[in-house]
Scaffold this active site. Structure first.
Site, mmCIF file in Angstrom:
data_model
loop_
_atom_site.group_PDB
_atom_site.id
_atom_site.type_symbol
_atom_site.label_atom_id
_atom_site.label_comp_id
_atom_site.label_asym_id
_atom_site.label_seq_id
_atom_site.Cartn_x
_atom_site.Cartn_y
_atom_site.Cartn_z
ATOM 1 N N GLU A 10 7.667 1.060 -1.669
ATOM 2 C CA GLU A 10 8.053 2.450 -1.430
ATOM 3 C C GLU A 10 8.447 3.151 -2.735
ATOM 4 O O GLU A 10 9.196 2.607 -3.549
ATOM 5 C CB GLU A 10 9.229 2.481 -0.444
ATOM 6 C CG GLU A 10 9.689 3.873 -0.067
ATOM 7 C CD GLU A 10 10.907 3.865 0.847
ATOM 8 O OE1 GLU A 10 11.173 4.901 1.479
ATOM 9 O OE2 GLU A 10 11.595 2.824 0.926
ATOM 10 N N LYS A 17 6.996 9.377 6.596
ATOM 11 C CA LYS A 17 8.103 8.601 7.143
ATOM 12 C C LYS A 17 8.810 9.375 8.251
ATOM 13 O O LYS A 17 9.239 10.516 8.063
ATOM 14 C CB LYS A 17 9.074 8.258 6.011
ATOM 15 C CG LYS A 17 10.196 7.306 6.362
ATOM 16 C CD LYS A 17 10.959 6.938 5.091
ATOM 17 C CE LYS A 17 12.065 5.939 5.334
ATOM 18 N NZ LYS A 17 12.722 5.555 4.067
ATOM 19 N N CYS A 43 9.794 1.678 5.299
ATOM 20 C CA CYS A 43 11.178 1.243 5.133
ATOM 21 C C CYS A 43 12.027 1.383 6.402
ATOM 22 O O CYS A 43 11.939 0.557 7.286
ATOM 23 C CB CYS A 43 11.808 1.950 3.942
ATOM 24 S SG CYS A 43 13.274 1.093 3.283
#
Length: 290
Positions: free
Chosen positions: A40, A113, A150
């Site tokens: 990331e 995300k 994540c």
């Protein structure tokens, strides 16, 4: 499918980070990699330890310089490449975005995300607008990739939706680590929980899971915390949650692993979770709290 993971430490020099990463990608392709997965926000330090409006200058548009650089790398090495950037979509609208490049350097797709954390040293809500593309896998020449990022990795709903939409595997570019004052027992609990929940996604969905974390210590510019020791331990798990490969905690790592995607079908035949789902009884999950 030969899949490569690259676990790297970062410094406050994007050019240096990119050069080292490019060399590692080249090494992967020498070892036959068809798919390469990066961590990331891999071009810079993890800037979300503080809230600083000047750091929005790190964001890049799609298309832009970032996509030119990594598209060229994908084309030169004839690989599918999963990369990660701080995306500037419009003035005041920024995302934490993963971009998938096809072997010809074109953009196969992207994922923004969806779950955005806000904790000490992880002030991501200050920088990132929650994604609005949804949980849509990206179709590529090596398979259909369920890209998540994540904090998404803690949510079984995200993994399930990617699987239901045809993902052949789940991929999590990651930046997670310890606050250095945590005790050793707590550090181990956090790290074990992080890996366990993702192995659970592999089992529940009958899919391989690839999690690529960064490594190394990054100080808190504000001095309010002791910074983050990113714990590495990137790994690949099979569709029964078995660990196929795991990187070390404290070192950079470049590894090419051969993944047998045909196992997904065989595992799902033996453990038919999708067959037995009670979709008629799950409406309560749409509530914040039942």
């Amino acid at each position: 499918m030969k899949t490569a993971i690259i676990q790297q430490y970062n410094i406050d020099d994007a050019g240096n980070n990119i050069v080292r990463l490019t060399k590692k990608i080249g090494k992967c392709t020498e070892d036959g990699a068809e798919l390469v997965v990066l961590q990331e926000l891999h071009d810079n330090l993890y800037f979300c330890q503080t809230e600083n409006v000047d750091l929005f200058d790190l964001a890049e548009t799609i298309p832009g310089t970032f996509t030119e650089i990594y598209g060229e790398i994908a084309e030169r090495h004839n690989i599918v490449l999963v990369a990660s950037l701080f995306e500037k979509r419009a003035p005041g609208i920024y995302h934490n975005t993963a971009v998938v490049f096809e072997k010809d350097g074109s953009i196969a797709g992207k994922y923004r995300k969806m779950h955005i954390p806000d904790d000490p040293a992880y002030y991501e809500k200050f920088y990132f607008t929650p994604g609005d593309i949804g949980f849509e896998p990206v179709k590529t020449s090596v398979g259909t990739l369920g890209i998540l990022v994540c904090w998404d990795q803690w949510f079984p709903e995200a993994a399930r939706l990617m699987a239901l939409k045809g993902a052949d595997l789940l991929i999590y570019p990651t930046a997670i680590g310890w606050e250095t004052t945590d005790g050793e027992d707590e550090k181990k609990r956090q790290q074990d929980a992080w890996q366990t929940v993702q192995r659970g996604h592999a089992v529940a969905n009958g899919l391989h899971v690839i999690a690529v974390n960064r490594v190394g210590y990054e100080p808190d510019p504000s001095g309010q915390t002791n910074g983050i020791q990113f714990w590495g331990r990137s790994f690949i798990a099979g569709p029964q949650g078995e660990i196929i490969y795991q990187s070390p905690d404290m070192e950079e790592d470049v590894k090419v692993v051969d993944i047998d995607l045909q196992r997904n079908e065989q595992v799902r035949r033996r453990w038919p979770f999708f067959r037995d789902r009670r979709i008629d009884a799950y409406h309560e999950i749409l509530k914040r709290w039942s």
